[in-house]
Structure formats: C-alpha cells, structure tokens
Design an enzyme around this catalytic site. Sequence first.
Site, PDB file in Angstrom:
ATOM      1  N   GLU A 150      34.480  15.405  34.853  1.00  0.00           N
ATOM      2  CA  GLU A 150      33.761  14.912  36.026  1.00  0.00           C
ATOM      3  C   GLU A 150      32.432  15.667  36.148  1.00  0.00           C
ATOM      4  O   GLU A 150      32.422  16.901  36.126  1.00  0.00           O
ATOM      5  CB  GLU A 150      34.556  15.188  37.311  1.00  0.00           C
ATOM      6  CG  GLU A 150      35.948  14.595  37.333  1.00  0.00           C
ATOM      7  CD  GLU A 150      35.971  13.079  37.467  1.00  0.00           C
ATOM      8  OE1 GLU A 150      34.959  12.508  37.900  1.00  0.00           O
ATOM      9  OE2 GLU A 150      37.004  12.480  37.124  1.00  0.00           O
ATOM     10  N   GLU A 176      42.346  30.961  31.496  1.00  0.00           N
ATOM     11  CA  GLU A 176      41.461  30.238  30.576  1.00  0.00           C
ATOM     12  C   GLU A 176      40.164  31.015  30.346  1.00  0.00           C
ATOM     13  O   GLU A 176      39.143  30.436  29.974  1.00  0.00           O
ATOM     14  CB  GLU A 176      41.168  28.830  31.107  1.00  0.00           C
ATOM     15  CG  GLU A 176      42.365  27.869  31.001  1.00  0.00           C
ATOM     16  CD  GLU A 176      42.561  27.292  29.582  1.00  0.00           C
ATOM     17  OE1 GLU A 176      41.748  27.569  28.695  1.00  0.00           O
ATOM     18  OE2 GLU A 176      43.561  26.569  29.395  1.00  0.00           O
ATOM     19  N   LEU A 198      33.335  39.827  40.026  1.00  0.00           N
ATOM     20  CA  LEU A 198      34.465  39.958  40.947  1.00  0.00           C
ATOM     21  C   LEU A 198      34.007  40.075  42.392  1.00  0.00           C
ATOM     22  O   LEU A 198      34.759  39.758  43.316  1.00  0.00           O
ATOM     23  CB  LEU A 198      35.304  41.179  40.553  1.00  0.00           C
ATOM     24  CG  LEU A 198      35.837  41.147  39.109  1.00  0.00           C
ATOM     25  CD1 LEU A 198      36.531  42.458  38.759  1.00  0.00           C
ATOM     26  CD2 LEU A 198      36.790  39.975  38.900  1.00  0.00           C
ATOM     27  N   GLY A 204      27.965  48.405  37.541  1.00  0.00           N
ATOM     28  CA  GLY A 204      27.653  48.426  36.117  1.00  0.00           C
ATOM     29  C   GLY A 204      28.833  48.003  35.258  1.00  0.00           C
ATOM     30  O   GLY A 204      29.037  48.529  34.172  1.00  0.00           O
ATOM     31  N   LYS A 253      37.508  33.785  18.485  1.00  0.00           N
ATOM     32  CA  LYS A 253      38.534  33.039  19.212  1.00  0.00           C
ATOM     33  C   LYS A 253      38.282  31.539  19.049  1.00  0.00           C
ATOM     34  O   LYS A 253      37.175  31.073  19.312  1.00  0.00           O
ATOM     35  CB  LYS A 253      38.468  33.450  20.698  1.00  0.00           C
ATOM     36  CG  LYS A 253      39.329  32.619  21.614  1.00  0.00           C
ATOM     37  CD  LYS A 253      39.275  33.122  23.051  1.00  0.00           C
ATOM     38  CE  LYS A 253      39.960  32.144  23.986  1.00  0.00           C
ATOM     39  NZ  LYS A 253      39.833  32.529  25.399  1.00  0.00           N
TER      40      LYS A 253
HETATM   41  P1  FAD Z   1      33.854  45.793  37.753  1.00  0.00           P
HETATM   42  O1  FAD Z   1      34.128  45.885  36.302  1.00  0.00           O
HETATM   43  O2  FAD Z   1      34.929  46.218  38.692  1.00  0.00           O
HETATM   44  O3  FAD Z   1      32.553  46.631  38.028  1.00  0.00           O
HETATM   45  C1  FAD Z   1      32.207  47.068  39.317  1.00  0.00           C
HETATM   46  C2  FAD Z   1      31.094  48.070  39.187  1.00  0.00           C
HETATM   47  O4  FAD Z   1      30.668  48.426  40.487  1.00  0.00           O
HETATM   48  C3  FAD Z   1      31.482  49.354  38.477  1.00  0.00           C
HETATM   49  O5  FAD Z   1      30.428  49.777  37.653  1.00  0.00           O
HETATM   50  C4  FAD Z   1      31.641  50.335  39.618  1.00  0.00           C
HETATM   51  O6  FAD Z   1      31.394  51.650  39.232  1.00  0.00           O
HETATM   52  C5  FAD Z   1      30.567  49.827  40.561  1.00  0.00           C
HETATM   53  N1  FAD Z   1      30.770  50.209  41.944  1.00  0.00           N
HETATM   54  C6  FAD Z   1      31.730  49.788  42.798  1.00  0.00           C
HETATM   55  N2  FAD Z   1      31.588  50.403  43.990  1.00  0.00           N
HETATM   56  C7  FAD Z   1      30.526  51.208  43.875  1.00  0.00           C
HETATM   57  C8  FAD Z   1      29.869  52.122  44.749  1.00  0.00           C
HETATM   58  N3  FAD Z   1      30.307  52.320  45.988  1.00  0.00           N
HETATM   59  N4  FAD Z   1      28.815  52.797  44.296  1.00  0.00           N
HETATM   60  C9  FAD Z   1      28.347  52.620  43.033  1.00  0.00           C
HETATM   61  N5  FAD Z   1      28.912  51.769  42.158  1.00  0.00           N
HETATM   62  C10 FAD Z   1      29.996  51.094  42.587  1.00  0.00           C
HETATM   63  N6  FAD Z   1      37.368  37.526  32.558  1.00  0.00           N
HETATM   64  C11 FAD Z   1      37.204  36.809  31.429  1.00  0.00           C
HETATM   65  O7  FAD Z   1      36.190  36.115  31.285  1.00  0.00           O
HETATM   66  N7  FAD Z   1      38.138  36.840  30.453  1.00  0.00           N
HETATM   67  C12 FAD Z   1      39.291  37.519  30.572  1.00  0.00           C
HETATM   68  O8  FAD Z   1      40.092  37.551  29.651  1.00  0.00           O
HETATM   69  C13 FAD Z   1      39.529  38.218  31.796  1.00  0.00           C
HETATM   70  N8  FAD Z   1      40.669  38.904  32.002  1.00  0.00           N
HETATM   71  C14 FAD Z   1      40.870  39.525  33.206  1.00  0.00           C
HETATM   72  C15 FAD Z   1      42.106  40.112  33.497  1.00  0.00           C
HETATM   73  C16 FAD Z   1      42.335  40.668  34.750  1.00  0.00           C
HETATM   74  C17 FAD Z   1      43.669  41.250  35.071  1.00  0.00           C
HETATM   75  C18 FAD Z   1      41.304  40.718  35.699  1.00  0.00           C
HETATM   76  C19 FAD Z   1      41.515  41.354  37.039  1.00  0.00           C
HETATM   77  C20 FAD Z   1      40.080  40.168  35.402  1.00  0.00           C
HETATM   78  C21 FAD Z   1      39.856  39.538  34.181  1.00  0.00           C
HETATM   79  N9  FAD Z   1      38.646  38.919  33.916  1.00  0.00           N
HETATM   80  C22 FAD Z   1      38.494  38.202  32.760  1.00  0.00           C
HETATM   81  C23 FAD Z   1      37.537  39.040  34.830  1.00  0.00           C
HETATM   82  C24 FAD Z   1      36.575  40.100  34.311  1.00  0.00           C
HETATM   83  O9  FAD Z   1      37.261  41.307  34.124  1.00  0.00           O
HETATM   84  C25 FAD Z   1      35.440  40.323  35.283  1.00  0.00           C
HETATM   85  O10 FAD Z   1      34.880  39.101  35.634  1.00  0.00           O
HETATM   86  C26 FAD Z   1      34.364  41.152  34.645  1.00  0.00           C
HETATM   87  O11 FAD Z   1      34.879  42.317  34.075  1.00  0.00           O
HETATM   88  C27 FAD Z   1      33.321  41.519  35.660  1.00  0.00           C
HETATM   89  O12 FAD Z   1      33.740  42.542  36.481  1.00  0.00           O
HETATM   90  P2  FAD Z   1      32.682  43.121  37.500  1.00  0.00           P
HETATM   91  O13 FAD Z   1      31.538  43.647  36.730  1.00  0.00           O
HETATM   92  O14 FAD Z   1      32.432  42.095  38.525  1.00  0.00           O
HETATM   93  O15 FAD Z   1      33.483  44.298  38.230  1.00  0.00           O
END
Ligand code: FAD
Length: 500
Positions: free
Chosen positions: A433, A344, A335, A14, A80
């Site tokens: 491209e 970027e 991720l 989430g 932005k």
């Molecule tokens: P997460 O936010 O990690 O969510 C994972 C989810 O899975 C959570 O809800 C967690 O509770 C759940 N989960 C995990 N394991 C379990 C389990 N076993 N049981 C139940 N639930 C579970 N992107 C941009 O576009 N612009 C930016 O400026 C940018 N800056 C960033 C800076 C950094 C340092 C990093 C690391 C990333 C950045 N990103 C940026 C990328 C961006 O943060 C992610 O793409 C975005 O937040 C999506 O994250 P996510 O939902 O994939 O993962």
Amino acid sequence: MTDNRIRNIVIVGGGTAGWMAAATLSRILGPDYARITLIESDEIGIIGVGEATIPQMATFNRMLGIDENEFVRATKGSFKLGIQFVDWGRRGHSYFHPFGKYGVDMQGVSFHAYFLRLHQLGEAPDIDQWSLQAKAGQMDKFMRPVDAGRSPLSDIAYAFHFDAGLYARFLRGYAEARGVTRREGKVVDVTLRGEDGFVQSVTMEDGTTIEGDLFVDCSGFRGLIIEQALDAGFTDWSKYLPCDRAIAVPCESVPEWTPYTRSTAHKAGWQWRIPLQHRTGNGHVFCSEYMSDDEATAILLANLDGKPVADPRTVRFRTGHRNKFWVKNCVALGLAGGFIEPLESTAIWLIQSGLSRFLTMFPDKQFNQADIDRYNRIMATDYEEIRDFIVLHYHATERDDSPFWDYCRNMEIPERLAEKMRVFRSHGRCFRENEELFNDTSWFAVMHGQLMTPQGFDPVAEVMTLDETRARLAHIREAIANSAEYMPNHRDFIQENCAA
Ligand code: FAD
C-alpha cells in the site's frame, strides 16, 4: 534580512541513532553549513543490540559514500538474505522470508498468482524454490549481484548483520572526520526558552551548557528531550505486540556463517540468532506477563550455538511511538522516537527513514509548523505499517500450546491488517500500500509462511494456460537453482572480500 539558517545542531546520544544522524547531517550539509555537536555518555553506554538490517541499509551506506567491504570488516559483519522463521506457524514448521522478489511477474500478473495456482493443485509445494535469496540462504551461499543480463544473479537483494558497538564506532570515525564534535558526559538538564518553550540548551554534569538551534534527541528509550522536557506523549501498542522484554547474550560462533537471521518462536515470544564473524548474537524477546526473566534466560541459554561469551542482559521496552516525533526545535530518532520489536529488523531502517524524511523537511529557525505536522504524520504512518506487518506474524498462527499464543491468535488486530488478511484469504492477493516498507513479496512470504490458506487463486492467473504456467515456473526454478549452485559459500566470500 534576518539570518534564519540553522547554525548549531546538537545531537544528544551516541548510539546507532546518534551517530547515523551525525554522519548523515555532516555528509549532506557539508562542513560549513552548521556546527554539529554530539553528546554521549560512556557511563550510560548504548543499548548494544540492533545488529540485523534490511536491504535499505546498503542505500544508506552508498549515500554516505562508505565502502561496503570496509564497513563489513570494521563491524565484523556478515551478509543477510532474509529471515528464517522456525516454529511460528506451528511447531516443527519453518519458512524463509527472503529479500527480493519471488520469480518474475508475467503478463502483468504477479508471480504469486501463478505459484498459488500450481500450489493449490499440489504441484508446487515449496515457494523457496522461486527465490534465489531463500535458496542460496539455505545453502549458506552469498555473493553480491553481478551484471548477468536476465539471470537471477543480476538481482540479489541483501542486507547486513553487524556488531552494534563497532558500528557506532565506525560511524563516529566517519562523522568526526567531517567536522562533528563529540562531547563526552551526561546531560543532566534541559532548558526551555521562556517565550515559546523551544529548547535553548542542555546542561552537562560538569555545569557546561550547550546551546543549539536544533536538537536531535537520540538518547534512547528515556527520550531525554522529546519526552522528559517536551512531553511528546506515547502511543502504546502493547495490546497488539505484548512482548516487553528481551534477554540478550552473545555466544561463540560456529564454522558456518549462515547468511540469514533466524527467528525461533518459543512459548511466550521468540529468539533471534545473528551470525557475525567473531560471535553469534542471540536474544530472547518475550512477554513478562507470560514468562519470568529466569525462564526466558534458561530457554535462551539452552538454545545457543556455542558457549556464551558474556553474561545475559535484560532489556525492557514498550512497543509504540511518541505521539509526536518532532516537537518545536527537537526531533527524536531511534529508540527516543519509538520502538517496534526487532522481528523484521526494522528499527535501524526507521532511523534511516526518519533522517531522510527530516532532510526533505529540513527547517530554518522559524520551524514551520506545517512541515513539522507533515513529518509527524508520515513517521506515524511508517511505524503503523511496520506494526501491522509484525502483528501478522503473531496473529496468523496455528500455535495453541501456551496462553501467550492463545492471546495472540485471538487478539484484536488493526483494521488495516484485518483487511489485508481478508483479501489474502479470498484469492491469495497481497499488495504494497502506498509507500509502505514491506512489498507484496514480503506480505506473501509471511502470510503463506504462517500457513494462511487462500480459498482460491487470483482468477487472472488463467491468462496463461496451465501447461505454459508449469513450463515457465519450471524454467524459473531451474535458473534459480543453477544460480544458487554457482554462488560461493558465504564464509568464503567474506574471507575473500571483507574478513575482519
Ligand atoms: P541507544 O543505543 O540506547 O543510545 C542512546 C545514547 O544516548 C547513548 O549513547 C547514551 O549514552 C546516550 N544518552 C542517554 N542519556 C544520556 C544523558 N543523560 N546524557 C548523555 N548521553 C545520554 N534494530 C534493528 O534494526 N535490528 C535489530 O536486529 C534490532 N534488534 C534489537 C533488539 C532489541 C532487544 C532491542 C531493544 C532493539 C533492537 N533494535 C534493532 C533497535 C536498535 O537497537 C536501535 O534502534 C538502535 O540501536 C538505536 O538505538 P539508539 O541509538 O536510539 O539508543
């Protein structure tokens, strides 16, 4: 006839990815197509960074039918117009990578060609004068485009900064209102079907099992289903992008809300600065081979606008992507699918593109392998194209003040990027491209901004006489300066339209 329709979709995670998936699927499929369940664990939490975006985010909001002012208000966001890069090409030098286009193409020839012709004569030192986004950004001005005929004000390209936690909450409200069911708790096991290895169900800590036809893995870096259960494998790009950690810390904001992200290069990486209404987001992305966490934290804390409002937090990552984003009945987004550092602001867009590409290949219960292969090939290309653009920032630099920059300047780079650099170095030409995310303006902005010098300009620019080129560029520059002058202050615009 067998009913092959997907009836039951389970999203694990989430964060931004999970709730973007839930919002999109509930919007596009409507309330009766399939049951959608999202599982997340408050105890694990979300990554909580990821706060800068690119203009495609506005398209995403429109697709969901979200009111933009409501969205900015709810996420305490700001606008932005591009990214300011400080100390990247060399120390003491900065440039702006604006959204939108520079100038206007004329007589079928790109604006950059005319600009370079004058630039090489020493007559056009500053490309920013031909971008309304760059000009307005530097003046802390912002407004949305208006219908103003051929004025640059008709064509303002912008994106958003927002609070990642508030964004997930905002989308949760949206998705739950459209029938998505949220389950709180940890997934502790994934069960695969014996006959074909498809995911049958996930098991929660309390013993409940949740079955699904389709699983969307948004569990973050761990890749709970795609990697841990389905062994998708990982393509590692750390030789091209060696940064592997970030320290993040929010701080008090300053009165001027700059309408751009700032990226400042340091000894072994770079620092982001993202202005929001209630705080400024900051982080130092660095390479642990060349810098310790303590040093990275000290550099970050020494370069904040105001007092930190939370403790610094370390995030570890590896650059690259799953060998397969979609395996059997599981597709990974965010991720869980891959990661390219946020230089970027492309990660949230990759979620968006993953979702829209997935919807164009939306499966039935047979999960046609040709559809899956196509999706995987296209997603891998999206990642590769972005990777090359990010590598450019590190590789095309004069910096030689640390072993990290020596590595980046001399490292092997992907051939596709090497070719783009060779093409630019001859006549300053840049191309988008196929369907790649970054257009010729972006490539030009960064190549020129990183101080790459072409040997000549595009000979076709001589379709226009030198005098006419001067006159036309002067005219465009003036129109942009007048437009920037006319625009309201960014903070005032927010106060008037979308203050939190
Ligand atoms: P997460 O936010 O990690 O969510 C994972 C989810 O899975 C959570 O809800 C967690 O509770 C759940 N989960 C995990 N394991 C379990 C389990 N076993 N049981 C139940 N639930 C579970 N992107 C941009 O576009 N612009 C930016 O400026 C940018 N800056 C960033 C800076 C950094 C340092 C990093 C690391 C990333 C950045 N990103 C940026 C990328 C961006 O943060 C992610 O793409 C975005 O937040 C999506 O994250 P996510 O939902 O994939 O993962």
